[in-house]
Design a protein around this motif. Structure first.
Motif, PDB file in Angstrom:
ATOM      1  N   LEU A 103       1.403  -1.294  -0.210  1.00  9.42           N
ATOM      2  CA  LEU A 103      -0.338   0.162  -0.084  1.00  9.42           C
ATOM      3  C   LEU A 103       0.791   1.334   0.015  1.00  9.42           C
ATOM      4  CD1 LEU A 103      -2.485  -1.210   2.732  1.00  9.42           C
ATOM      5  CD2 LEU A 103      -2.729  -0.630   0.495  1.00  9.42           C
ATOM      6  N   THR A 104       0.675   2.026  -0.811  1.00 11.49           N
ATOM      7  CA  THR A 104       1.618   3.110  -1.104  1.00 11.49           C
ATOM      8  C   THR A 104       0.783   4.729  -1.129  1.00 11.49           C
ATOM      9  OG1 THR A 104       1.403   3.837  -3.416  1.00 11.49           O
ATOM     10  CG2 THR A 104       2.948   2.201  -2.706  1.00 11.49           C
ATOM     11  N   ALA A 105       0.959   5.870  -0.103  1.00  6.40           N
ATOM     12  CA  ALA A 105       0.304   6.854  -0.203  1.00  6.40           C
ATOM     13  C   ALA A 105       1.344   7.814  -0.112  1.00  6.40           C
ATOM     14  CB  ALA A 105      -0.485   6.706   1.105  1.00  6.40           C
ATOM     15  N   THR A 106       0.981   9.127  -0.723  1.00  6.93           N
ATOM     16  CA  THR A 106       1.362  10.566  -0.313  1.00  6.93           C
ATOM     17  C   THR A 106       1.040  10.873   0.683  1.00  6.93           C
ATOM     18  OG1 THR A 106       0.123  11.303  -1.291  1.00  6.93           O
ATOM     19  CG2 THR A 106       1.796  10.429  -2.753  1.00  6.93           C
ATOM     20  N   TYR A 107       2.031  11.672   1.676  1.00  6.99           N
ATOM     21  CA  TYR A 107       1.960  12.632   2.730  1.00  6.99           C
ATOM     22  C   TYR A 107       2.498  14.389   2.534  1.00  6.99           C
ATOM     23  CZ  TYR A 107       1.562  12.839   8.174  1.00  6.99           C
ATOM     24  OH  TYR A 107       1.892  13.264   9.107  1.00  6.99           O
ATOM     25  N   ASP A 108       1.550  15.207   2.537  1.00  7.56           N
ATOM     26  CA  ASP A 108       2.480  16.343   2.538  1.00  7.56           C
ATOM     27  C   ASP A 108       1.193  16.526   3.362  1.00  7.56           C
ATOM     28  OD1 ASP A 108      -0.343  16.425   1.020  1.00  7.56           O
ATOM     29  OD2 ASP A 108       2.167  15.616  -0.815  1.00  7.56           O
ATOM     30  N   GLY A 109       1.689  18.571   2.771  1.00  9.48           N
ATOM     31  CA  GLY A 109       1.493  19.741   3.493  1.00  9.48           C
ATOM     32  C   GLY A 109      -0.306  19.750   2.925  1.00  9.48           C
ATOM     33  N   THR A 129      -2.027  16.846   2.455  1.00 11.36           N
ATOM     34  CA  THR A 129      -3.331  15.368   3.248  1.00 11.36           C
ATOM     35  C   THR A 129      -4.237  16.002   4.199  1.00 11.36           C
ATOM     36  OG1 THR A 129      -0.917  14.207   2.654  1.00 11.36           O
ATOM     37  CG2 THR A 129      -2.646  13.611   4.358  1.00 11.36           C
ATOM     38  N   PRO A 130      -5.014  15.062   4.371  1.00  9.37           N
ATOM     39  CA  PRO A 130      -6.392  15.788   5.102  1.00  9.37           C
ATOM     40  C   PRO A 130      -6.002  14.886   6.520  1.00  9.37           C
ATOM     41  CG  PRO A 130      -8.045  15.431   3.286  1.00  9.37           C
ATOM     42  CD  PRO A 130      -5.718  15.153   3.200  1.00  9.37           C
ATOM     43  N   PRO A 131      -6.047  15.643   7.936  1.00 11.42           N
ATOM     44  CA  PRO A 131      -5.731  15.133   9.126  1.00 11.42           C
ATOM     45  C   PRO A 131      -6.031  13.515   9.168  1.00 11.42           C
ATOM     46  CG  PRO A 131      -6.808  17.036   9.827  1.00 11.42           C
ATOM     47  CD  PRO A 131      -6.607  16.917   7.977  1.00 11.42           C
ATOM     48  N   GLU A 132      -7.797  13.189   9.038  1.00  9.14           N
ATOM     49  CA  GLU A 132      -8.022  12.035   8.765  1.00  9.14           C
ATOM     50  C   GLU A 132      -7.306  11.182   7.888  1.00  9.14           C
ATOM     51  OE1 GLU A 132     -10.591  14.644   6.063  1.00  9.14           O
ATOM     52  OE2 GLU A 132      -9.783  14.748   7.865  1.00  9.14           O
ATOM     53  N   VAL A 133      -6.345  11.701   6.948  1.00  7.94           N
ATOM     54  CA  VAL A 133      -5.395  10.444   6.243  1.00  7.94           C
ATOM     55  C   VAL A 133      -4.017  10.381   6.541  1.00  7.94           C
ATOM     56  CG1 VAL A 133      -4.383  10.420   3.369  1.00  7.94           C
ATOM     57  CG2 VAL A 133      -7.291  11.597   3.686  1.00  7.94           C
ATOM     58  N   ARG A 134      -3.849  11.577   7.264  1.00 11.48           N
ATOM     59  CA  ARG A 134      -2.385  11.383   8.004  1.00 11.48           C
ATOM     60  C   ARG A 134      -2.408  10.000   8.734  1.00 11.48           C
ATOM     61  NH1 ARG A 134       0.314  17.062   8.437  1.00 11.48           N
ATOM     62  NH2 ARG A 134      -0.703  18.638   7.298  1.00 11.48           N
ATOM     63  N   ARG A 135      -3.707   9.520   9.521  1.00  8.38           N
ATOM     64  CA  ARG A 135      -4.112   8.541  10.653  1.00  8.38           C
ATOM     65  C   ARG A 135      -3.888   7.496   9.695  1.00  8.38           C
ATOM     66  NH1 ARG A 135      -7.257  12.284  12.965  1.00  8.38           N
ATOM     67  NH2 ARG A 135      -9.029  11.867  11.784  1.00  8.38           N
ATOM     68  N   TRP A 136      -4.806   7.446   8.763  1.00  5.22           N
ATOM     69  CA  TRP A 136      -4.680   6.123   7.487  1.00  5.22           C
ATOM     70  C   TRP A 136      -3.392   5.698   7.448  1.00  5.22           C
ATOM     71  CZ3 TRP A 136      -3.134   4.499   3.131  1.00  5.22           C
ATOM     72  CH2 TRP A 136      -3.692   2.805   3.519  1.00  5.22           C
ATOM     73  N   VAL A 137      -2.544   6.752   7.166  1.00  2.00           N
ATOM     74  CA  VAL A 137      -0.792   6.530   6.187  1.00  2.00           C
ATOM     75  C   VAL A 137      -0.254   6.050   7.506  1.00  2.00           C
ATOM     76  CG1 VAL A 137       0.857   7.803   4.739  1.00  2.00           C
ATOM     77  CG2 VAL A 137      -1.076   8.173   4.439  1.00  2.00           C
ATOM     78  N   ARG A 138      -0.422   7.037   8.406  1.00  2.00           N
ATOM     79  CA  ARG A 138       0.532   6.453   9.764  1.00  2.00           C
ATOM     80  C   ARG A 138       0.648   4.273  10.267  1.00  2.00           C
ATOM     81  NH1 ARG A 138      -0.303  10.953  12.097  1.00  2.00           N
ATOM     82  NH2 ARG A 138      -1.856  10.120  13.328  1.00  2.00           N
ATOM     83  N   ARG A 139      -0.790   4.517  10.349  1.00  2.00           N
ATOM     84  CA  ARG A 139      -1.266   3.229  10.388  1.00  2.00           C
ATOM     85  C   ARG A 139      -0.762   1.787   9.182  1.00  2.00           C
ATOM     86  NH1 ARG A 139      -6.551   4.578  13.260  1.00  2.00           N
ATOM     87  NH2 ARG A 139      -6.157   5.965  15.261  1.00  2.00           N
TER      88      ARG A 139
END
Length: 815
Positions: A150-156, A158-168
């Motif tokens: 699973l890949t994902a971008t994480y930048d300025g 990225t909404p907060p709820e998506v950031r939590r998903w990326v971390r997990r």
């Protein structure tokens, strides 16, 4: 004009069917006297290799669908090294498939069974210098059609709820060093599962991490290594760049680990014909293409060169009219918009059906707008695009026929990156470098040997810069208390910097190590991409933020009374509030422009190296630059006539930085001044300007990264002296690079000034766009005489007799 190969040839398929567009460029350039040189970069056959036996079959199948065949041999060499656990840098040309070289081992490892690490298994970070490049890489990975990883971008964005998903959940996170600095590392507890499994850190386009930004990035990567080690991980670093000199050394400085360099490029490449193009001066034969604006020509009044943006707009329109898919690189956002608009005006006159196919691309657009523009360029719906450097890096816009480069982009590395955007699908291509009225641009169009067949510049960065290191050591202490062992990771300067932080009350020593003492975030102490933050430019009537300027430039750019241009509209500054970091402006279109005046002094704090060469003494070391903007000139727009001078009451600025300086004894200075002492200040001042303009030829910098001062008698040397210094706190290594290659640098400077066709000095040789003295006094012939003496003293046999000339002036002259 000299052709490097194929005299008179217009190669079939080059930039259009049967080379018609190339012939048009050649004929127009030769007829008008604009074409200075044509360089042929020949086609090359590639060398394939078998897919490695260790590679995941599904990954191989997905990558092979994209490449249409086996990998190039250099891709396999790099992938094998990474798979074996060796940190590796791949230095191969544009469009050589560097992404595949790291995708193959990283995706293979991330798809392996978890081995007790949990459902996610191994993880990896991909670091890009721009959000656009990270988004493009993410799109390429998704296009492979693999269910895992699973890949994902994480930048300025990225909404907060998506950031939590990326971390997990994400196994491969595509981000940048700014997000590592501001989000990932300060919140490492939330990233603990990811960091514990971290196997790879990919640093794409690693040549972009240079100067102060590169030094900051090096500190961030050391902080990342430190935290990963605390969680039990030791990631393999994978670096890539098409244009990096000394790749192993650069990669080691950036990451702090030993790195294997794979430098051979075995990919196939098409033929590219590169034209060096110099716009005409006022009074030259009027051979501008049909449709050139009178306003554009008026810009060259008074002997100045026609602007590179006007020339580029003409070329862009002409190529689009001939069906050529063209990308035009322009140095500024406003310039990109201007080139696109001017090209559309020309097309409306000659081929109105094509006017809508020319657009601009720059930073500041919404992400969805950028993606739409990129897709339009790929599909051919957009035939011509004027862009900033935003499209210089690996964003996939393959299929272009031609690239225009409006003004020197700063380094050979950037120049080659930009040229490499054309011909990326194997088709022959065209490149045109259009020079600005600037010393370095002028030098390059007349000295093609400085562009072709030589290495790119060394990537200059200094991980031990105390001004850079201090906020990162503070941030590291807030993340986890610093220990003696940690200091070794940050280099020999770290212990002294830590003691300084303790003395300032920012760190406190305890038995377990050094602790951060304040409640706020230590990471807020620094901006990775700037020095001292920014000043907002606000429209006073509406409260609308028009943009920002760097705080260090605010005194001279947005002082009270300054004329500020934003997206083609003029504003006048009402007030500069340095405490609130805001400049209030109102719309107005005055008949004048404004130019700040300043005074500077340079004091030598530490002379680290000194060498005598007969009448010449060359030194480098640490200096303190004291400067103050004292007022500004109002000049009539179009003619430059001085209408008046206004005083300003602004604070004094102090900058501790690094410099190189050289001084002459009294006899040599008298010879250089032709026996007229009054000429010496102008000669030194002109030589200083020209040297600053040419240093980017050797160091990865822009003239705006540098400053200087010249004086007929400096108190610290007791002699006529010229200083060139880095324009950032602590220095960035640029002046040190000039010291290393002093003879080469100053010989090129002397040759550029001597070759300029102007009579008494112009922006193409000795005038500077940022001179605090309003380019007074300047003595062009005296500069050649001074540089002749310097070059001869350095042992260069090419030094000749100084030509005669006039000019006078006294006092110190800051650039």
């Amino acid at each position: 004009m000299v052709r490097a190969a194929g005299e008179g040839a217009a190669p079939a398929g080059t930039a259009g069917r049967d080379g018609a567009a190339w012939r048009w460029v050649l004929e127009h350039g030769e007829r008008s006297g604009r074409l200075r040189h044509v360089e042929v970069l020949p086609a090359r056959a590639g060398e394939r290799a078998a897919w490695p036996a260790w590679a995941d079959p599904e990954v191989v199948a997905a990558l092979e669908r994209g490449t249409g065949g086996p990998p190039w041999r250099h891709q396999v060499l790099a992938a094998d090294a990474v798979h074996a656990g060796r940190s590796t840098v791949l230095a191969a040309g544009t469009a050589s498939g560097k992404s595949l070289a790291f995708q193959l081992p990283v995706l293979t490892e991330l798809r392996r069974p978890s081995d007790g690490l949990g459902e996610r298994g191994a993880t990896a970070l991909y670091l890009a210098p721009t959000k656009a490049l990270a988004a493009d890489q993410d799109a390429r990975l998704r296009a492979l059609g693999l269910e895992r990883p699973l890949t994902a971008t994480y930048d300025g964005d990225t909404p907060p709820e998506v950031r939590r998903w990326v971390r997990r959940h994400a196994s491969l996170v595509l981000t940048n060093v700014d997000m590592l600095h501001r989000s990932v590392l300060p919140g490492h507890e939330h990233w603990a599962p990811f960091l514990r499994r971290l196997r790879f850190v990919v640093v794409d386009e690693c040549h972009t991490y240079r100067g102060v930004f590169g030094s900051h990035a090096a500190a961030v990567l050391r902080r990342l290594r430190r935290l990963a080690a605390r969680y039990g991980a030791e990631p393999v670093f994978v670096l890539a760049s098409a244009t990096v000199a000394e790749p192993a050394t650069t990669a080691r400085r950036l990451t702090g680990v030993e790195v294997l360099a794979v430098e051979e490029d075995t990919s196939a490449r098409p033929r590219v014909d590169v034209a060096l193009w110099e716009p005409p001066r006022r009074g030259a034969p009027p051979e501008a293409p049909a449709g050139a604006d009178a306003a554009d020509e008026a810009e060259s009044a008074g002997g100045e060169q026609r602007t590179a943006t006007a020339e580029t707009a003409d070329l862009l329109a002409g190529l689009v009219e001939r069906g050529v898919r063209t990308l035009a690189f322009v140095r500024s956002r406003a310039g990109a918009e201007s080139v696109a608009a001017a090209a559309r005006r020309r097309l409306l006159e000659r081929a109105p059906q094509l006017a809508g196919s020319v657009l601009a691309y720059r930073g500041g657009y919404l992400p969805e707008e950028r993606r739409e523009l990129e897709e339009g360029l790929r599909s051919g719906r957009v035939l011509g695009m004027a862009t900033t450097r935003a499209l210089e890096l690996g964003v996939d816009v393959a299929g272009l026929d031609a690239v225009l480069v409006a003004g020197w982009p700063g380094t050979r590395a950037s120049f080659r990156q930009q040229l490499g955007r054309a011909g990326r699908r194997g088709r022959p291509a065209l490149g045109v470098f259009v020079s600005r009225d600037d010393p370095l641009d002028t030098y390059l169009v007349h000295h093609p040997e400085a562009l072709f067949g030589v290495e790119v510049e060394a990537t200059v960065l200094d991980p031990s810069n105390a001004y850079v290191l201090a906020p990162h050591l503070a941030a590291a202490a807030q993340e986890l208390p610093l220990t003696e062992a940690d200091l070794e990771l940050f280099g020999p300067a770290a212990p002294g910097v830590v003691e300084l932080l303790v003395a300032r009350g920012l760190l406190r020593r305890r038995a377990q190590g050094w602790f951060w003492t304040r409640p706020d975030r230590a990471g807020e102490l620094t901006d990775l991409r700037g020095a001292g933050g920014t000043v907002r430019v606000v429209e006073s009537g509406t409260g609308r933020v028009l943009g920002t300027v760097e705080a260090g430039a605010a005194d001279s750019a947005v002082h009270a009374g300054a004329v500020h241009v934003h997206q083609g509209r003029s504003y006048v500054v009402d007030e500069l509030d340095l405490a609130q970091q805001v400049a209030l402006v109102h719309p107005e279109t005055p008949d004048h422009t404004t130019h700040a005046r300043s005074r500077s002094e340079v004091r030598v704090l530490a002379e680290e190296e000194r060498a005598a060469h007969g009448p010449l003494v060359v030194s480098r070391g640490v200096v303190e630059v004291t400067s103050r903007v004292t007022g500004f000139l109002r000049r009539r727009a179009g003619t430059g006539q001085v209408l008046g001078e206004e005083p300003l009451d602004l604070p004094e600025r102090r900058l501790r930085t690094r410099a190189v300086w050289w001084s002459l004894d009294a006899d040599a200075a008298a010879r250089a001044a032709g026996g007229a002492p009054a000429r010496l200040p102008g000669a030194l001042h002109a030589a200083e300007h020209a040297a600053i303009g040419l240093l980017p030829l050797l160091a990865t910098c822009d003239r705006w990264d540098l400053g200087g001062l010249s004086t007929a008698l400096h108190p610290d040397t007791g002699r006529p002296t010229v200083f060139v210094h880095d324009a950032v706190p602590g220095g960035a290594g640029f002046s040190d690079r000039g010291h290393e290659r002093l003879a080469e640098w100053l010989t090129a400077t002397r040759d550029a000034v001597r070759a300029c066709r102007c009579a008494t000095g112009c922006p193409a040789c000795v005038q500077s766009p940022k001179c605090g003295n309003g380019n007074e006094p300047l003595d062009k012939d005296g500069a050649v005489a001074v540089l002749d003496v310097v070059v001869a003293a350095l042992g260069n046999p090419g030094a000749g007799a100084a030509p005669g000339g006039g000019g006078a002036g006294t006092g110190a002259a800051p650039a």
